[in-house]
Design an enzyme around this catalytic site. Structure first.
Site, PDB file in Angstrom:
ATOM      1  CD  GLU A 177      -1.331  -0.082   3.067  1.00 48.12           C
ATOM      2  OE1 GLU A 177      -0.372   0.443   3.221  1.00 48.12           O
ATOM      3  OE2 GLU A 177      -1.421  -1.316   2.619  1.00 48.12           O
ATOM      4  CB  THR A 178      -8.760  -0.346   5.763  1.00 43.61           C
ATOM      5  OG1 THR A 178      -8.309  -1.547   6.654  1.00 43.61           O
ATOM      6  CG2 THR A 178     -10.298  -0.399   5.393  1.00 43.61           C
TER       7      THR A 178
END
Length: 278
Positions: free
Chosen positions: A48-49
């Site tokens: 995830e970002t």
């Protein structure tokens, strides 16, 4: 010319660098398009970002958008802790006693417990029995007999999890799943012997939602597994181990408060600090 935005990469669910689950956090993300956010998340190649934005709800301290390499998520656990860590470290000051995050599932509360950040588990989007045919397909993909699954249930708080309870941590650690055959994203849990450092071993198989095969340490899954099993099959408060087979040493601290709410906590630390050209 691209604009440099403050950037942190935070290791979550470990007190030591490189043993947890990293999340990329872009500060001051106002003005970025959906396409730019998705492209950067794809480029980081992390599970995830996240992108920090001004809140739209006056009750929130900040708003966050959470992207995998392939899509946006309404909620995810280790990005919630990592983003809160980054926001606080960058000088964010909560309006109230705890931090309030705005994201796709609404408002998520965070607090510090024993020096660790913890989030209050959001309600499940889907719970209850799994269809027999789907349960059989999951067992086959995991490489276990249907009778080896002690219990199975929907435990979805955004990413789409199905929870699977197995007999022991050793069985969980020994799984060699067929990811191509896995019909949904699956979280597997099994107990360690009484008196062990951790109560359970957890593994997150997510070839669909996260654009990967196995997530190192997963806050959303641990939250939903605790909502399913804590106070019954498992103690009301316990520590889960995750990431062992991937060379990580994730520790997820589950606490049930007096009101029956589940809090999911873990250590967080910044491993990369700089600017991102976006």
């Amino acid at each position: 010319m691209t604009e440099g935005r403050h950037f942190r990469q935070v290791d979550v669910f470990s007190a030591e660098p490189l043993l947890g689950n990293p999340v990329a956090v872009v500060h001051d993300a106002e003005g970025l398009s959906d396409e730019q956010m998705q492209a950067f998340a794809r480029w980081t190649n992390l599970s995830e970002t996240t992108f920090l934005l001004a809140p739209t709800d006056p009750a929130a301290d900040y708003r966050v958008r959470i992207f995998t390499a392939t899509s946006e998520l309404p909620f995810a656990g280790h990005p919630t802790l990592g983003t809160a860590h980054a926001w606080l470290e960058a000088g964010g000051v909560p309006a109230g006693e705890g931090v309030v995050q705005e994201c796709g599932v609404g408002l998520v509360q965070l607090r510090r417990t024993d020096g660790r950040l913890a989030f209050k588990a959001p309600g499940l989007i889907r719970s209850g029995p799994v269809e027999p045919a789907l349960a059989a397909d999951i067992a086959a993909a995991l490489g276990v007999g249907r009778d080896e699954i002690l219990d199975i249930a929907w435990a979805d708080n955004g990413p789409g999890w199905v929870g699977v309870q197995l007999a022991s941590a050793d069985v969980v650690l020994g799984l060699k799943p067929d990811f191509a055959a896995m019909p949904v994203d699956v979280g597997v849990i099994g107990p360690y012997p009484e008196g062990s450092e951790c109560a359970v071993e957890v593994r997150a198989f997510c070839p669909h939602a996260a654009g990967t095969t196995e997530d190192p340490v997963t806050g959303s899954l641990n939250a939903s597994l605790a909502q399913w099993l804590a106070g019954g099959v498992l103690p009301a408060s316990y520590t889960a181990s995750q990431g062992t087979v991937l060379g990580r040493r994730g520790r997820v601290h589950i606490e049930t408060d007096e009101a029956g709410s589940i809090w999911v906590g873990g250590d967080t630390l910044t491993t990369i600090l700089g600017t991102a050209a976006l």
